[in-house]
Motif scaffolding. Structure first.
Motif, PDB file in Angstrom:
ATOM      1  N   VAL A 190       0.868  -1.184   0.000  1.00 32.07           N
ATOM      2  CA  VAL A 190       0.000   0.000   0.000  1.00 32.07           C
ATOM      3  C   VAL A 190       0.903   1.232   0.000  1.00 32.07           C
ATOM      4  N   PRO A 191       0.789   2.115  -1.006  1.00 29.10           N
ATOM      5  CA  PRO A 191       1.685   3.273  -1.098  1.00 29.10           C
ATOM      6  C   PRO A 191       1.771   4.097   0.182  1.00 29.10           C
ATOM      7  N   GLU A 192       0.643   4.272   0.864  1.00 27.54           N
ATOM      8  CA  GLU A 192       0.652   5.087   2.084  1.00 27.54           C
ATOM      9  C   GLU A 192       1.515   4.448   3.165  1.00 27.54           C
ATOM     10  N   TYR A 193       1.456   3.120   3.291  1.00 22.94           N
ATOM     11  CA  TYR A 193       2.267   2.446   4.299  1.00 22.94           C
ATOM     12  C   TYR A 193       3.746   2.535   3.940  1.00 22.94           C
ATOM     13  N   LEU A 194       4.061   2.340   2.670  1.00 23.81           N
ATOM     14  CA  LEU A 194       5.454   2.409   2.231  1.00 23.81           C
ATOM     15  C   LEU A 194       6.010   3.822   2.395  1.00 23.81           C
ATOM     16  N   ALA A 195       5.170   4.814   2.139  1.00 22.28           N
ATOM     17  CA  ALA A 195       5.601   6.203   2.315  1.00 22.28           C
ATOM     18  C   ALA A 195       5.931   6.476   3.786  1.00 22.28           C
ATOM     19  N   GLY A 196       5.232   5.790   4.683  1.00 22.49           N
ATOM     20  CA  GLY A 196       5.502   5.953   6.104  1.00 22.49           C
ATOM     21  C   GLY A 196       6.909   5.518   6.490  1.00 22.49           C
ATOM     22  N   LEU A 197       7.471   4.584   5.729  1.00 17.84           N
ATOM     23  CA  LEU A 197       8.831   4.113   6.014  1.00 17.84           C
ATOM     24  C   LEU A 197       9.854   5.241   5.894  1.00 17.84           C
ATOM     25  N   LYS A 198       9.581   6.203   5.009  1.00 14.19           N
ATOM     26  CA  LYS A 198      10.533   7.288   4.796  1.00 14.19           C
ATOM     27  C   LYS A 198      10.604   8.241   5.985  1.00 14.19           C
ATOM     28  N   GLY A 199       9.639   8.132   6.883  1.00 10.04           N
ATOM     29  CA  GLY A 199       9.653   8.975   8.066  1.00 10.04           C
ATOM     30  C   GLY A 199      10.488   8.414   9.198  1.00 10.04           C
ATOM     31  N   VAL A 200      10.989   7.190   9.020  1.00  9.35           N
ATOM     32  CA  VAL A 200      11.830   6.580  10.045  1.00  9.35           C
ATOM     33  C   VAL A 200      13.218   7.224  10.016  1.00  9.35           C
ATOM     34  N   GLU A 201      13.781   7.456  11.179  1.00  7.57           N
ATOM     35  CA  GLU A 201      15.092   8.103  11.259  1.00  7.57           C
ATOM     36  C   GLU A 201      16.146   7.315  10.486  1.00  7.57           C
ATOM     37  N   HIS A 202      16.929   7.994   9.680  1.00 10.13           N
ATOM     38  CA  HIS A 202      18.012   7.459   8.854  1.00 10.13           C
ATOM     39  C   HIS A 202      17.519   6.749   7.593  1.00 10.13           C
ATOM     40  N   ALA A 203      16.207   6.726   7.359  1.00 11.29           N
ATOM     41  CA  ALA A 203      15.678   6.142   6.122  1.00 11.29           C
ATOM     42  C   ALA A 203      15.676   7.206   5.034  1.00 11.29           C
ATOM     43  N   ILE A 204      15.846   6.770   3.781  1.00 12.61           N
ATOM     44  CA  ILE A 204      15.882   7.715   2.663  1.00 12.61           C
ATOM     45  C   ILE A 204      14.667   7.529   1.757  1.00 12.61           C
ATOM     46  N   ASP A 205      14.539   6.367   1.149  1.00 16.70           N
ATOM     47  CA  ASP A 205      13.379   6.112   0.304  1.00 16.70           C
ATOM     48  C   ASP A 205      13.243   4.621   0.029  1.00 16.70           C
ATOM     49  N   VAL A 206      12.141   4.257  -0.601  1.00 16.15           N
ATOM     50  CA  VAL A 206      11.876   2.869  -0.971  1.00 16.15           C
ATOM     51  C   VAL A 206      12.401   2.634  -2.381  1.00 16.15           C
ATOM     52  N   LEU A 207      13.144   1.570  -2.572  1.00 18.99           N
ATOM     53  CA  LEU A 207      13.728   1.277  -3.872  1.00 18.99           C
ATOM     54  C   LEU A 207      12.627   1.100  -4.920  1.00 18.99           C
ATOM     55  N   GLY A 208      12.636   1.965  -5.935  1.00 17.11           N
ATOM     56  CA  GLY A 208      11.620   1.916  -6.980  1.00 17.11           C
ATOM     57  C   GLY A 208      10.479   2.895  -6.759  1.00 17.11           C
ATOM     58  N   GLY A 209      10.398   3.486  -5.553  1.00 17.05           N
ATOM     59  CA  GLY A 209       9.314   4.413  -5.251  1.00 17.05           C
ATOM     60  C   GLY A 209       8.149   3.706  -4.568  1.00 17.05           C
ATOM     61  N   CYS A 210       7.307   4.464  -3.917  1.00 14.15           N
ATOM     62  CA  CYS A 210       6.194   3.889  -3.151  1.00 14.15           C
ATOM     63  C   CYS A 210       5.048   3.405  -4.035  1.00 14.15           C
ATOM     64  N   GLU A 211       4.942   3.941  -5.236  1.00 15.23           N
ATOM     65  CA  GLU A 211       3.849   3.547  -6.123  1.00 15.23           C
ATOM     66  C   GLU A 211       4.150   2.243  -6.864  1.00 15.23           C
ATOM     67  N   GLN A 212       5.375   2.091  -7.324  1.00 11.43           N
ATOM     68  CA  GLN A 212       5.778   0.890  -8.055  1.00 11.43           C
ATOM     69  C   GLN A 212       7.131   0.403  -7.551  1.00 11.43           C
ATOM     70  N   PRO A 213       7.187  -0.014  -6.315  1.00  8.13           N
ATOM     71  CA  PRO A 213       8.459  -0.433  -5.721  1.00  8.13           C
ATOM     72  C   PRO A 213       8.944  -1.777  -6.259  1.00  8.13           C
ATOM     73  N   MET A 214      10.236  -1.992  -6.172  1.00 11.45           N
ATOM     74  CA  MET A 214      10.790  -3.294  -6.525  1.00 11.45           C
ATOM     75  C   MET A 214      10.429  -4.273  -5.409  1.00 11.45           C
ATOM     76  N   ARG A 215       9.872  -5.422  -5.788  1.00 10.25           N
ATOM     77  CA  ARG A 215       9.405  -6.387  -4.797  1.00 10.25           C
ATOM     78  C   ARG A 215      10.274  -7.637  -4.768  1.00 10.25           C
ATOM     79  N   LEU A 216      10.306  -8.258  -3.584  1.00 11.41           N
ATOM     80  CA  LEU A 216      10.918  -9.565  -3.420  1.00 11.41           C
ATOM     81  C   LEU A 216       9.906 -10.461  -2.722  1.00 11.41           C
ATOM     82  N   THR A 217       9.875 -11.722  -3.095  1.00  9.10           N
ATOM     83  CA  THR A 217       8.957 -12.647  -2.438  1.00  9.10           C
ATOM     84  C   THR A 217       9.557 -13.117  -1.117  1.00  9.10           C
ATOM     85  N   ASP A 218       8.727 -13.697  -0.275  1.00  8.58           N
ATOM     86  CA  ASP A 218       9.187 -14.227   0.997  1.00  8.58           C
ATOM     87  C   ASP A 218      10.233 -15.316   0.766  1.00  8.58           C
ATOM     88  N   ALA A 219      10.010 -16.146  -0.255  1.00 10.04           N
ATOM     89  CA  ALA A 219      10.952 -17.228  -0.562  1.00 10.04           C
ATOM     90  C   ALA A 219      12.303 -16.675  -1.012  1.00 10.04           C
TER      91      ALA A 219
END
Length: 219
Positions: free
Chosen positions: A112-141
């Motif tokens: 969810v873009p809003e949740y991913l955008a929240g990550l950028k508010g964490v201290e020392h965080a910069i951004d989500v790889l690929g952006g919050c709208e279309q981020p690069m994903r990895l599966t659990d496996a």
């Protein structure tokens, strides 16, 4: 002749509030991350596996960000490996633990873009790889496999690798945040161990990344 009124009606926004802008944004960030973490946990309990994302952070602050996220209930991971040996006065000192890929923390959360955008508010965080709208994903496996390889010493600095790279050579990233991405060698490695700097074309620009030699293969 029309007379203009210089009188403001209504109440100014946020005037008189004791909460400053930074505090308000931090509260919003915490709220979004709490909500995202709860949904992710419930989803996992019901047999689902939310995707993982790579959060770019200040180099050297990876474990700090991981601890902060874990304290907030957000599942995160920094795959680690042994660093280079230190040789002092004839003694060999075993290398200390270091991230497999510097500057990133893996985070599992609902896409969810809003949740991913929240990550950028964490201290020392910069951004989500690929952006919050279309981020690069990895599966659990994929994340589990990457971490198992790291824990097994596959990416340790001193582990020899039968691969010699020269500047300008194309390579393929086999695991991790940039899995299945093509890169160009920037800083060569002729020692058969240690790290290599590669440039990956990502979202229209070159992104320099330092990765273990064992994480690459020639094209």
């Amino acid at each position: 002749m029309i007379m203009q009124r210089n009188v403001f009606e209504g109440a100014p926004i946020a005037v008189g509030s004791a909460e400053g802008f930074k505090e308000r944004m931090r509260r919003i960030t915490d709220s979004m991350l709490d909500e995202g973490a709860l949904l992710t946990v419930n989803y996992r309990i019901n047999g689902g596996y939310a995707p993982w994302f790579a959060l770019r952070v200040w180099t050297g602050r990876e474990k700090s960000v991981e601890k902060t996220l874990e304290a907030m209930g957000v599942r995160s991971l920094v795959p680690m490996r042994k660093g280079p040996y230190l040789r002092r006065r004839g003694r060999v000192i075993e290398g200390s633990m270091m991230p497999v890929i510097h500057g990133y923390v893996l985070v599992q959360m609902m896409a969810v873009p809003e949740y991913l955008a929240g990550l950028k508010g964490v201290e020392h965080a910069i951004d989500v790889l690929g952006g919050c709208e279309q981020p690069m994903r990895l599966t659990d496996a994929e994340v589990n496999r990457f971490n198992v390889l790291a824990c097994g010493g596959v990416y340790d600095w001193e582990r020899p690798v039968d691969l010699v790279l020269k500047a300008g050579e194309p390579v393929w990233v086999t695991e991790g945040h940039f899995r299945d991405q093509k890169g160009i060698v920037v800083t060569p490695n002729r020692n058969g161990r240690g790290d290599v700097v590669i440039a990956i074309m990502f979202m229209g620009r070159e992104v320099p990344v330092t990765v273990p030699l064992a994480l690459l293969r020639k094209l």
